[in-house]
Motif scaffolding. Structure first.
Motif, PDB file in Angstrom:
ATOM      1  N   PRO A  81       0.902  -1.283   0.107  1.00 49.25           N
ATOM      2  CA  PRO A  81      -0.032  -0.020   0.009  1.00 49.25           C
ATOM      3  C   PRO A  81       0.818   1.230  -0.008  1.00 49.25           C
ATOM      4  O   PRO A  81       0.431   2.417  -0.286  1.00 49.25           O
ATOM      5  CB  PRO A  81      -0.731  -0.145   1.272  1.00 49.25           C
ATOM      6  CG  PRO A  81      -0.928  -1.639   1.670  1.00 49.25           C
ATOM      7  CD  PRO A  81       0.380  -2.232   1.150  1.00 49.25           C
ATOM      8  N   THR A 118      -2.309   0.381  -9.903  1.00 49.96           N
ATOM      9  CA  THR A 118      -3.312   1.193  -8.990  1.00 49.96           C
ATOM     10  C   THR A 118      -4.741   1.046  -9.458  1.00 49.96           C
ATOM     11  O   THR A 118      -4.854   1.235 -10.593  1.00 49.96           O
ATOM     12  CB  THR A 118      -2.620   2.487  -8.921  1.00 49.96           C
ATOM     13  OG1 THR A 118      -1.452   2.504  -8.555  1.00 49.96           O
ATOM     14  CG2 THR A 118      -3.382   3.396  -8.011  1.00 49.96           C
ATOM     15  N   ALA A 148       3.933  -0.123 -10.455  1.00 49.58           N
ATOM     16  CA  ALA A 148       2.723  -0.080  -9.430  1.00 49.58           C
ATOM     17  C   ALA A 148       1.632  -0.011  -9.952  1.00 49.58           C
ATOM     18  O   ALA A 148       1.108   0.690 -10.949  1.00 49.58           O
ATOM     19  CB  ALA A 148       3.151   1.212  -8.541  1.00 49.58           C
ATOM     20  N   ALA A 195       2.919   6.148  -6.616  1.00 49.81           N
ATOM     21  CA  ALA A 195       2.111   5.988  -7.969  1.00 49.81           C
ATOM     22  C   ALA A 195       3.150   6.312  -9.083  1.00 49.81           C
ATOM     23  O   ALA A 195       3.992   7.098  -8.943  1.00 49.81           O
ATOM     24  CB  ALA A 195       0.894   6.952  -7.884  1.00 49.81           C
ATOM     25  N   CYS A 254       2.462  -5.152  -7.457  1.00 52.83           N
ATOM     26  CA  CYS A 254       3.935  -4.635  -7.816  1.00 52.83           C
ATOM     27  C   CYS A 254       4.364  -5.581  -9.017  1.00 52.83           C
ATOM     28  O   CYS A 254       4.632  -6.811  -8.635  1.00 52.83           O
ATOM     29  CB  CYS A 254       4.834  -4.456  -6.761  1.00 52.83           C
ATOM     30  SG  CYS A 254       6.566  -4.088  -6.925  1.00 52.83           S
ATOM     31  N   GLY A 277      -6.999   4.642  -5.943  1.00 54.39           N
ATOM     32  CA  GLY A 277      -5.902   4.916  -5.437  1.00 54.39           C
ATOM     33  C   GLY A 277      -5.353   3.586  -4.827  1.00 54.39           C
ATOM     34  O   GLY A 277      -3.836   3.759  -4.347  1.00 54.39           O
ATOM     35  N   THR A 278      -5.840   2.529  -4.643  1.00 54.11           N
ATOM     36  CA  THR A 278      -5.314   1.575  -4.122  1.00 54.11           C
ATOM     37  C   THR A 278      -4.407   0.888  -4.603  1.00 54.11           C
ATOM     38  O   THR A 278      -4.446   0.686  -5.960  1.00 54.11           O
ATOM     39  CB  THR A 278      -6.367   0.685  -3.318  1.00 54.11           C
ATOM     40  OG1 THR A 278      -7.493   1.064  -2.649  1.00 54.11           O
ATOM     41  CG2 THR A 278      -5.966  -0.646  -2.644  1.00 54.11           C
ATOM     42  N   ARG A 279      -3.331   0.413  -4.178  1.00 53.97           N
ATOM     43  CA  ARG A 279      -2.043  -0.263  -4.674  1.00 53.97           C
ATOM     44  C   ARG A 279      -2.546  -1.790  -4.883  1.00 53.97           C
ATOM     45  O   ARG A 279      -2.812  -2.404  -4.048  1.00 53.97           O
ATOM     46  CB  ARG A 279      -0.719  -0.281  -4.105  1.00 53.97           C
ATOM     47  CG  ARG A 279      -0.452   1.189  -3.833  1.00 53.97           C
ATOM     48  CD  ARG A 279       0.188   1.731  -5.245  1.00 53.97           C
ATOM     49  NE  ARG A 279       0.300   3.182  -5.098  1.00 53.97           N
ATOM     50  CZ  ARG A 279      -0.214   4.375  -5.183  1.00 53.97           C
ATOM     51  NH1 ARG A 279      -1.584   4.238  -5.452  1.00 53.97           N
ATOM     52  NH2 ARG A 279       0.139   5.493  -4.815  1.00 53.97           N
TER      53      ARG A 279
END
Length: 498
Positions: free
Chosen positions: A308, A344, A342, A312, A353, A348-350
């Motif tokens: 998290p 997303t 990343a 960005a 990866c 905006g939540t990741r």
């Protein structure tokens, strides 16, 4: 009449012009660039172009991280008349060449050449990538100057927690085979941050600013949509070139005291052939590293980073970190390109990866890997039609299989890697890192086109510069190495002019 005619206004042509101008403010320079301008400013890298439509199209096309996909996965049909073609990247096949043996090979049809498209990675050559016949101190000086011209940034992305643990994991994997100083490290890029923090790429007009506005230099002329179709020469002296207006078809002569051909690895030898300049090595020794692409979803829990908390990606950037694992010769023959991305959600939540695990694999230099030029057929540019003859040797295929095992180990160390779905050996040509077709050499023995000063054998005032001059098998991205030939050619031109 001008002092120097430069054929090709890409990075290499811009560098020759810059070196000439820095040495002599009064030397007359003409750049003849065949393609039309993309956007409002000649030589502007498309990553940084102000036109919103062009900017979006460029960034969509490079989103895969594989520059060879910029033109699409498969060749289009023949483009037809160049006067009606939109500027951009095109497969050789689309331009009327026979490239079945290198199906992904592409070239730029626009002012600024590949210099307005390239991804700006500039790792340095090492070991056998450096021509053994060059003076080592002079070579180091030329490489340093090439880096200055390209404005190389050795750490273009800020450190992140994910990048730190990914590189530490990779470093452990290669610790026993890395040569000193050859462990995983940030990927150098020809890019500098502006006052707003945006990473601006180096295009031709950054290297030689008058390309953007020729009015600022009274001794410089930029001719776009003006392609050289034949060099004028007699008795070992080139007197300039016949150029053609792409729109009207009208031809004229540009006379020059010295001529430098920087038209790329495919079109520089094509122009020499069309001009009746045909040394035995012309078009031969075509080389390109094999390209094994790959990706893996990093396991945050196993690697120990906070998903998290990942930053960005900035607008126009396809990653938050860019690294490379250099080759170390026979003990570790591959270059790994490591891109940390990343993913997303809209809120905006990741989500994940992803780590790119692409490998560049050296291939043997062979005279039979070559460009053949037709004496009768022409391509979409009206030039001698090119047939590409290229194939991997048994040794190349052994290294490719070794690279698959290396990539598997990389993927397994970072996450859960399935080579059937997350890896692909790309078609020849996909890296766009072509070398060798106008290669330099220490002697005029039939195995090279030019000497170590980039002067074409048998001529006093004809020079070539660019990746095609590189005589070695590169594992690294080719632009920085190719730029050293522009530095050398410019120095030799200045000596010729006296």
């Amino acid at each position: 009449m001008t002092d120097v005619l430069i054929v090709g206004g890409g990075l290499m042509g811009a560098a020759v012009a810059r070196e000439l101008r820095d040495a002599d403010p009064s030397v007359g320079i003409v750049i003849a660039d065949g393609g039309p301008v993309i956007g409002p400013t000649p030589g502007q890298h498309l990553h940084d172009v102000a036109d919103a439509r062009l900017w979006e199209r460029y960034n969509q096309r490079v989103a895969s991280g594989i520059q060879g996909f910029y033109t699409g996965v498969a060749p289009t049909s023949d483009v037809g008349s160049l006067a009606d073609v939109e500027p951009g990247m095109y497969h050789l096949t689309s331009l009327g060449e026979d490239a079945a043996e290198m199906p992904a090979a592409s070239i730029a049809w626009n002012a600024g050449g590949m210099g307005v498209h390239w991804t700006a990675a500039t790792p340095a050559p090492w070991g056998d990538e450096i021509p053994s016949f060059l003076d080592s101190a002079e070579w180091r000086s030329d490489l340093d100057r090439a880096g200055e011209l390209l404005r190389v940034n050795r750490n273009p992305f800020p450190d992140t927690e994910a990048g730190t643990v990914v590189t530490a994991t990779i470093e452990k994997l290669f610790a026993d085979v890395d040569a000193p100083g050859r462990s995983v490290q940030p990927m150098p890029m020809a890019a500098q941050r502006d006052a707003a923090g945006v990473l601006r790429r180096t295009g031709p007009n950054v290297i030689f600013p008058p390309i953007a506005d020729a009015a600022t230099d009274p001794h410089f002329t930029l001719l776009t949509e003006t392609r050289a179709i034949r060099l004028i020469h007699e008795g070992g002296e080139v007197r300039g070139a016949v150029v053609q207006d792409v729109r009207t078809g009208a031809t004229r002569e540009i006379r020059a005291a010295a001529t430098v051909v920087c038209a790329d690895t495919m079109r520089s030898p094509q122009l020499l052939f069309a001009s009746g300049i045909r040394p035995p090595a012309l078009g031969r020794y075509l080389n390109e590293h094999a390209f094994l692409t790959g990706r893996v979803l990093a396991d945050p829990q196993r690697l120990g980073f906070d998903l998290p908390a990942l930053p960005a990606q900035a607008d126009g950037e396809i990653m938050i970190g860019h690294y490379w694992q250099p080759h170390s010769g026979a003990a570790q023959p591959f270059q790994a390109q490591i891109g940390v991305q990343a993913f997303t959600a809209e809120d905006g939540t990741r989500l994940a990866c992803q780590v790119g695990t692409s490998l560049y694999i050296p291939t043997e230099i062979k005279a039979d890997n070559r460009l053949e030029f037709s004496g009768e057929e022409t391509d979409a540019m009206g030039m001698p039609r090119i047939s590409v003859r290229f194939g991997w040797s048994d040794r190349d295929r052994e290294l490719i299989e070794q690279a698959r095992r290396t990539q598997q180990a990389l993927g397994d160390a970072l996450g859960s890697f399935d080579p059937d779905t997350e890896s692909a050996l790309l078609d020849p040509g996909c890296s766009l890192h072509f070398t060798g077709t106008v290669r330099m050499g220490p002697a005029d023995d039939g195995t090279s086109v030019c000497d170590s000063d980039c002067r074409v054998w048998g001529f006093d005032n004809l020079f070539v510069a660019g990746n095609g001059v590189v005589p070695t098998a590169l594992v690294c991205n080719s632009t920085l190495t190719g730029m050293t030939t522009a530095v050398r050619a410019a120095r030799a031109v200045l000596a010729t002019l006296g």
